[in-house]
Motif scaffolding. Structure first.
Motif: not given
Length: 133
Positions: A46-54, A71-75, A90-99, A101-106
């Motif tokens: 879900a965090a990645a979804s918001v960051c990606e949209a931003g 910071r998200l990717a690093r954590a 790291v993949e999936g999620g239950g609250n809005g980021g279904v499917g 993938r959280v990218p790596t920091p690199a």
């Protein structure tokens, strides 16, 4: 409770014109902060979804959005305790980021370097990332 309300508000915006950059900054800060605080309601996808949209809407100029995404990717990819606490992967999620993938920091750093087109923004991001490590 605040995180869940923020996600509900965020879902109302999906599919429409993007809200302002300040909205994405605040939503990303809440999501990334929840992960850093090991909040049981945190959700990396879900965090990645918001960051990606931003960064999709404002990533050409907003260094702070990219830094939050980094910071998200690093954590998430550091084997952070947040994942163990939430029991989420790291993949999936239950609250809005279904499917999603959280990218790596690199990956985030590489994308930020290409996307930041405002004068000096890419250099500012690179310096900030170096200061985080």
């Amino acid at each position: 409770e605040g995180l869940m309300q923020a996600r509900a508000l965020w879902r109302r915006f999906v599919g429409g014109p993007p809200p302002g950059g300040d909205f994405f900054l605040a939503a990303s800060q809440m999501e990334v902060g929840a992960i850093a605080a090991h909040d049981p309601s945190s959700d990396p996808a879900a965090a990645a979804s918001v960051c990606e949209a931003g960064v999709s809407a404002y990533g050409h100029a907003d260094v702070e959005l990219w830094l939050l995404y980094y910071r998200l990717a690093r954590a998430v990819h550091s084997g952070g305790a947040a994942l163990a606490v939430t029991g989420r992967s790291v993949e999936g999620g239950g609250n809005g980021g279904v499917g999603l993938r959280v990218p790596t920091p690199a990956d985030v750093a590489r994308r930020a370097g290409k996307a930041l087109s405002a004068p000096g923004a890419a250099a500012e991001f690179a310096v900030a990332v170096r200061n985080l490590t």
